[in-house]
Design a protein around this motif. Structure first.
Motif, PDB file in Angstrom:
ATOM      1  N   PRO A  42       0.740  -1.433   0.067  1.00  0.00           N
ATOM      2  CA  PRO A  42       0.049  -0.080   0.149  1.00  0.00           C
ATOM      3  C   PRO A  42       0.819   1.135   0.039  1.00  0.00           C
ATOM      4  O   PRO A  42       2.240   1.242   0.470  1.00  0.00           O
ATOM      5  CB  PRO A  42      -0.768  -0.013   1.473  1.00  0.00           C
ATOM      6  N   VAL A  43       0.486   2.391  -0.454  1.00  0.00           N
ATOM      7  CA  VAL A  43       0.996   3.713  -0.516  1.00  0.00           C
ATOM      8  C   VAL A  43       0.798   4.354   0.610  1.00  0.00           C
ATOM      9  O   VAL A  43       1.927   5.022   1.164  1.00  0.00           O
ATOM     10  CB  VAL A  43       0.388   4.367  -1.864  1.00  0.00           C
ATOM     11  N   PHE A  44      -0.188   4.134   1.530  1.00  0.00           N
ATOM     12  CA  PHE A  44      -0.345   4.942   2.776  1.00  0.00           C
ATOM     13  C   PHE A  44      -0.488   3.855   3.879  1.00  0.00           C
ATOM     14  O   PHE A  44      -0.769   2.566   3.779  1.00  0.00           O
ATOM     15  CB  PHE A  44      -1.537   5.706   2.536  1.00  0.00           C
ATOM     16  N   THR A  45      -0.116   4.444   5.296  1.00  0.00           N
ATOM     17  CA  THR A  45      -0.474   3.494   6.438  1.00  0.00           C
ATOM     18  C   THR A  45      -0.897   4.547   7.520  1.00  0.00           C
ATOM     19  O   THR A  45      -0.327   5.715   7.375  1.00  0.00           O
ATOM     20  CB  THR A  45       0.973   2.788   6.769  1.00  0.00           C
ATOM     21  N   THR A  46      -1.413   4.046   8.722  1.00  0.00           N
ATOM     22  CA  THR A  46      -1.588   5.016   9.643  1.00  0.00           C
ATOM     23  C   THR A  46      -1.429   4.029  10.875  1.00  0.00           C
ATOM     24  O   THR A  46      -1.116   2.887  10.748  1.00  0.00           O
ATOM     25  CB  THR A  46      -3.077   5.578   9.576  1.00  0.00           C
ATOM     26  N   LEU A  47      -2.028   4.606  11.975  1.00  0.00           N
ATOM     27  CA  LEU A  47      -1.823   3.837  13.321  1.00  0.00           C
ATOM     28  C   LEU A  47      -3.115   3.488  13.762  1.00  0.00           C
ATOM     29  O   LEU A  47      -4.270   4.574  13.404  1.00  0.00           O
ATOM     30  CB  LEU A  47      -1.198   4.671  14.392  1.00  0.00           C
ATOM     31  N   ARG A  48      -3.278   2.292  14.392  1.00  0.00           N
ATOM     32  CA  ARG A  48      -4.862   2.046  14.593  1.00  0.00           C
ATOM     33  C   ARG A  48      -5.505   3.141  15.698  1.00  0.00           C
ATOM     34  O   ARG A  48      -6.554   3.280  15.538  1.00  0.00           O
ATOM     35  CB  ARG A  48      -4.552   0.526  15.374  1.00  0.00           C
ATOM     36  N   GLY A  49      -4.869   3.542  16.438  1.00  0.00           N
ATOM     37  CA  GLY A  49      -5.443   4.817  17.246  1.00  0.00           C
ATOM     38  C   GLY A  49      -5.333   6.005  16.777  1.00  0.00           C
ATOM     39  O   GLY A  49      -5.544   7.094  17.499  1.00  0.00           O
ATOM     40  N   GLY A  50      -4.984   6.083  15.361  1.00  0.00           N
ATOM     41  CA  GLY A  50      -4.721   7.403  14.936  1.00  0.00           C
ATOM     42  C   GLY A  50      -3.310   7.914  14.883  1.00  0.00           C
ATOM     43  O   GLY A  50      -2.437   7.681  15.669  1.00  0.00           O
ATOM     44  N   MET A  51      -2.925   8.838  13.861  1.00  0.00           N
ATOM     45  CA  MET A  51      -1.570   9.326  13.739  1.00  0.00           C
ATOM     46  C   MET A  51      -1.337  10.303  14.728  1.00  0.00           C
ATOM     47  O   MET A  51      -0.235  10.470  15.381  1.00  0.00           O
ATOM     48  CB  MET A  51      -1.502  10.302  12.502  1.00  0.00           C
ATOM     49  N   GLY A  52      -2.199  10.695  15.642  1.00  0.00           N
ATOM     50  CA  GLY A  52      -1.985  11.645  16.583  1.00  0.00           C
ATOM     51  C   GLY A  52      -1.404  10.779  17.766  1.00  0.00           C
ATOM     52  O   GLY A  52      -0.787  11.531  18.791  1.00  0.00           O
ATOM     53  N   GLY A  53      -1.045   9.676  17.657  1.00  0.00           N
ATOM     54  CA  GLY A  53      -0.548   8.856  18.715  1.00  0.00           C
ATOM     55  C   GLY A  53       0.987   8.758  18.556  1.00  0.00           C
ATOM     56  O   GLY A  53       1.830   8.417  19.598  1.00  0.00           O
ATOM     57  N   LEU A  54       1.410   8.936  17.434  1.00  0.00           N
ATOM     58  CA  LEU A  54       2.864   8.983  17.103  1.00  0.00           C
ATOM     59  C   LEU A  54       3.589  10.035  18.023  1.00  0.00           C
ATOM     60  O   LEU A  54       4.738   9.539  18.448  1.00  0.00           O
ATOM     61  CB  LEU A  54       3.172   9.239  15.463  1.00  0.00           C
ATOM     62  N   PRO A  55       3.167  11.159  17.889  1.00  0.00           N
ATOM     63  CA  PRO A  55       4.076  12.093  18.894  1.00  0.00           C
ATOM     64  C   PRO A  55       3.988  11.900  20.265  1.00  0.00           C
ATOM     65  O   PRO A  55       5.255  12.179  20.672  1.00  0.00           O
ATOM     66  CB  PRO A  55       3.266  13.522  18.471  1.00  0.00           C
ATOM     67  N   GLN A  56       2.985  11.391  20.798  1.00  0.00           N
ATOM     68  CA  GLN A  56       3.003  10.815  22.173  1.00  0.00           C
ATOM     69  C   GLN A  56       4.302   9.782  22.470  1.00  0.00           C
ATOM     70  O   GLN A  56       4.812  10.187  23.416  1.00  0.00           O
ATOM     71  CB  GLN A  56       1.679  10.383  22.658  1.00  0.00           C
ATOM     72  N   ALA A  57       4.015   8.857  21.723  1.00  0.00           N
ATOM     73  CA  ALA A  57       5.106   7.716  21.732  1.00  0.00           C
ATOM     74  C   ALA A  57       6.424   8.157  21.411  1.00  0.00           C
ATOM     75  O   ALA A  57       7.290   7.841  22.185  1.00  0.00           O
ATOM     76  CB  ALA A  57       4.833   6.673  20.463  1.00  0.00           C
ATOM     77  N   VAL A  58       6.717   8.970  20.432  1.00  0.00           N
ATOM     78  CA  VAL A  58       8.080   9.453  20.101  1.00  0.00           C
ATOM     79  C   VAL A  58       8.567  10.334  21.541  1.00  0.00           C
ATOM     80  O   VAL A  58       9.743  10.195  21.921  1.00  0.00           O
ATOM     81  CB  VAL A  58       8.207  10.348  18.946  1.00  0.00           C
ATOM     82  N   ALA A  59       7.724  11.275  21.947  1.00  0.00           N
ATOM     83  CA  ALA A  59       8.216  11.964  23.187  1.00  0.00           C
ATOM     84  C   ALA A  59       8.409  11.286  24.080  1.00  0.00           C
ATOM     85  O   ALA A  59       9.485  11.541  25.060  1.00  0.00           O
ATOM     86  CB  ALA A  59       6.999  13.025  23.431  1.00  0.00           C
ATOM     87  N   ALA A  60       7.767  10.200  24.644  1.00  0.00           N
ATOM     88  CA  ALA A  60       7.720   9.497  25.703  1.00  0.00           C
ATOM     89  C   ALA A  60       9.068   8.581  25.744  1.00  0.00           C
ATOM     90  O   ALA A  60       9.796   8.291  26.652  1.00  0.00           O
ATOM     91  CB  ALA A  60       6.793   8.669  25.999  1.00  0.00           C
ATOM     92  N   GLY A  61       9.320   8.280  24.554  1.00  0.00           N
ATOM     93  CA  GLY A  61      10.495   7.216  24.174  1.00  0.00           C
ATOM     94  C   GLY A  61      11.794   8.006  24.048  1.00  0.00           C
ATOM     95  O   GLY A  61      13.210   7.314  24.034  1.00  0.00           O
ATOM     96  N   SER A  62      11.703   9.560  24.025  1.00  0.00           N
ATOM     97  CA  SER A  62      12.777  10.119  23.557  1.00  0.00           C
ATOM     98  C   SER A  62      13.811  10.432  24.793  1.00  0.00           C
ATOM     99  O   SER A  62      14.988  10.771  24.383  1.00  0.00           O
ATOM    100  CB  SER A  62      12.586  11.486  22.878  1.00  0.00           C
TER     101      SER A  62
END
Length: 477
Positions: free
Chosen positions: A217-237
């Motif tokens: 596929p050309v696109f992908t997203t996260l099951r809980g929404g792309m809005g979850g990516l910043p939270q995970a990156v911030a928490a793991g940084s």
């Protein structure tokens, strides 16, 4: 550096800034202390998710390119690999000439590769199709410098291809106009191939043929929404994240940089050995006005478009027929306020699974130069979206829930000359030790492009802090 905890400040808590913090910490470990300063009350920028009728739906960007690795790899490194999901359908239509018509097969950013399929789609009038077919017999159109998308495509295929194919796609991505947008910056692969291909359709066919087999596929997203990516990156940084902190001033010091934050009567000074600016062009330019005026002037010339997303949730029974495609685009020539509609519950199966009896959809409103429509209040924008669904899809009754998300000045316009402008910005910034820039203003609006600029910015800062050190890998992103 021997664990001396050098301090890097990242200005901006969108995905670019958070990714920069991630790469800094992952490569330098405890040798670098990272602080992210975000002016708004939350992190994530245009990646944000909230509930509509009890279903978590993105309020900003709903997906990222899957065939470019940086976004997916960052999600995996942040522990979200199992959350990556793919569309159930990507078959879109164009609302043109009084009907929803299928997107022509094999198009590349609206440039048709299959002219026979273009004819079958019914997107163009007979005269518009005849003009497009001339592309195959006209002499080559040399591309010796940067030109607008509209100028080049019109010369090859005529005005209708620009108006009814190129414009709606560029409007969806940039909320911009093909007359001003740069061919080289917005369609780099088309621009590159067009330099040697005799016809534009031939260039598009070459690009389609070069796509790797089984690329997925050309696109992908996260099951809980792309809005979850910043939270995970911030928490793991491992970075210190501060929201509600606006940086008002940036000055060089003998040992690095001084940032002034907080209200004017009670300023707070933050000292840093290096700084990454991960904010839009205008605030970046204001911060650089004193120390890097050449970059500031170039940044000030980058225009931004505003838009709004109206999210509606309807009972499934409100639709006479459940949509079978992912949505549709609307050419500006149609004169409608809604420029695109996405049937989110159809496009993303996980949303349908969350509530099988509800159809969630998103209507995008606003292009560059259409600020007047965005001056309407939220209720009026919801009414516009409802009227669109009633007229085009035959939807009956009221929605179960609605949400209006306004993105003021959200989308940078890659106008003719953008690549040269970015090169000048980077050259000016490179002359300022311990300073880097990243984000959507430079090399691409999507998540993978922003992550790529963040990684480059992090590497530049670390090389400044210790040029002789071999920093550890931050992963394949």
């Amino acid at each position: 550096m021997k664990g001396d905890g050098r301090h890097v400040v990242v200005v901006g808590g969108g995905i670019a800034g958070l990714a920069a913090a991630w790469f800094l910490r992952r490569q330098a470990g405890d040798a670098v202390r990272v602080t992210v300063l975000e002016g708004s009350p939350r992190i994530g920028g245009k990646l944000h998710v909230s509930e509509v009728a009890g279903v978590a739906v993105d309020a900003g960007a709903e997906a990222m390119l899957a065939r470019r690795p940086e976004g997916k790899e960052l999600a995996r490194m942040a522990g979200l690999g199992d959350e990556l999901v793919y569309p159930g359908t990507t078959q879109a239509s164009i609302l043109t000439r009084g009907a929803l018509r299928p997107m022509p097969p094999g198009q590349v950013m609206g440039v048709p590769s299959d002219l026979t399929g273009l004819g079958r789609s019914g997107v163009l009038t007979p005269s518009g199709l005849a003009r497009a077919l001339l592309d195959e017999v006209l002499p080559a159109t040399p591309v010796t410098g940067d030109v607008s998308v509209a100028a080049y495509v019109r010369a090859r295929m005529g005005a209708e291809v620009v108006e009814r194919l190129i414009e709606p796609i560029l409007g969806g991505v940039y909320a911009g106009r093909a007359e001003a947008l740069s061919l080289a910056a917005t369609m780099p692969r088309v621009a590159a191939v067009a330099r040697s291909a005799r016809s534009l359709a031939g260039a598009a066919r070459q690009i389609v043929a070069e796509a790797p087999a089984g690329a997925g596929p050309v696109f992908t997203t996260l099951r809980g929404g792309m809005g979850g990516l910043p939270q995970a990156v911030a928490a793991g940084s491992g970075a210190t994240i501060r929201t509600g902190v606006t940086v008002r001033e940036l000055r060089r010091t003998p040992g690095g940089w001084r940032l002034v934050t907080g209200p004017v009567p009670e300023p707070e000074v933050v000292e840093a050995d290096a700084v990454v600016l991960a904010v839009p062009a205008a605030p970046a330019g204001r911060l650089l006005a004193e120390e890097v005026p050449a970059a500031a002037a170039e940044l000030a010339a980058i225009e931004y478009a505003s838009m709004a997303i109206v999210t509606l949730a309807y009972p499934r029974a409100a639709f006479p027929t459940v949509p079978s495609g992912s949505g549709y685009l609307v050419p500006p020539v149609e004169g409608r306020p809604v420029k695109a509609a996405t049937f989110s519950s159809v496009k993303w199966p996980h949303l349908a699974e969350a509530d099988p009896n509800t159809i969630v959809l998103r209507c995008s409103i606003g292009r560059l130069g259409e600020e007047r429509v965005l001056q309407r209040d939220d209720g009026e924008l919801v009414a516009l979206a409802m009227a669109e669904m009633s007229e085009v899809m035959g939807v009956r009754g009221l929605p179960l829930d609605s949400r209006v998300t306004r993105w003021g000045g959200a989308l940078p316009q890659y106008e003719v000359g953008h690549l040269d402008r970015v090169a000048r910005i980077r050259a000016a910034v490179a002359a300022a030790p311990g300073l880097a820039v990243c984000g959507a203003a430079y090399d691409g609006l999507g998540v993978p492009a922003c992550v790529a600029t963040a990684r480059t910015a992090a590497a530049r800062v670390l090389d400044h802090l210790d040029p002789a050190r071999e920093w550890q890998s931050a992963g394949s992103a």
